[in-house]
Write an enzyme that holds these catalytic residues in place. Sequence first.
Site, PDB file in Angstrom:
ATOM      1  CG  HIS A 162     -11.853  27.967 -48.142  1.00 49.71           C
ATOM      2  ND1 HIS A 162     -12.266  29.292 -48.129  1.00 49.71           N
ATOM      3  CD2 HIS A 162     -10.574  27.995 -48.583  1.00 49.71           C
ATOM      4  CE1 HIS A 162     -11.294  30.072 -48.559  1.00 49.71           C
ATOM      5  NE2 HIS A 162     -10.253  29.311 -48.839  1.00 49.71           N
ATOM      6  CG  ASP A 212     -15.385  30.169 -47.099  1.00 52.84           C
ATOM      7  OD1 ASP A 212     -15.080  29.347 -46.221  1.00 52.84           O
ATOM      8  OD2 ASP A 212     -14.602  30.537 -48.000  1.00 52.84           O
TER       9      ASP A 212
END
Length: 366
Positions: A162, A212
Amino acid sequence: MHHLRLCTYLILLSLKFSVTLGLFIGDRCKPQPQTSGGTCVLLDDCPVAIRAIRENDNHPFKRCGFSGKVEIVCCPKGEDQPHPTSTVKTEAKFGGRIADIQCQKIVETSIPPLGLHIIGGETASPGEFPHMVALGYNRSDVLEFDCGGSLISENYVLTAAHCLDTLDQIRPSIARLGVVEIKEPRFNRETDIIIADITFYPQYSRKEKYHDLALLRLETPATLSPNLNPICLHTKDENPTVPLTITGWGKTSTTRDTRSNILLKANVSVVPISQCTESYMNWRRLPNGIARTQICAGDEFGKHDTCQGDSGGPLQALTEQDGNYRLIGVTSFGRGCASTVPGVYTRVSEYLDWIEEIVWPNKFQR
């Protein structure tokens, strides 16, 4: 503990030996009967001797004398130092796990540390976290350091996906390595390396909070030093039972947008998945709750926590007796800052096959 043991060792030596042996710093010497080609140096400047003391409480090399209370040791030259374990023996010892083999090389060639924005953190010392990376985003010709990462080889940094999938679609352009203080917001050729390539974990999706993870390939290999060195990857599936450490340059206040220019550190503890899941019930971006590919950690009193700016940075622990940190997790998300709700980290051990395939593609065949 290791630092205390080393200091105690030096003090005992200085009391036991009150005269030097007539050799000085820079003089040639013979470290051991079977080893030639050494040089007299301060003990602090001989990594192989320091490592031996940490592992065995003593070192095997000839003593040249003392400089004050510090021993001058006959340190082997690079080519005469004990050779690292061969690839074949190391591979057999660790069962062929490439990350463990690479870790052994890190351990044998580095000096261990002595000893996100982080809420309630303490200042880190130079070289204490030599793998720590600050990611710089070029916005309006000024670098903004919004995320962290971990150097895992001379060519690759591991961070959160992210951090690269930003709302403004500006991705980090440089990695700042080997520093504790961020300093100037412009490219510095002494500390910065351009990011050449970005690889997202294939199953990562912005719509959910899973997987992630991303790898950044550096344009040129990092030049390693006591202040800059890769971190070992944690390869065990079970949760560490030792204290964990978080590090970063993120926000330092829960009420103001204040960030630290100095690297901060704080200790947290593993939180069971069942307890962590209760804290994140009914989250739209966590349709399956907290997954086994994640690990939760926090402080029950809410004093120590990661925050904005710490994303992508390491959750690390001294899980071995060699004084080197292992990378347990990558900072992913949480519920606010300085909260009793645990932070969530991407569990590195679940992604070793993917990491090894990209970072060390031709090293070993299984």
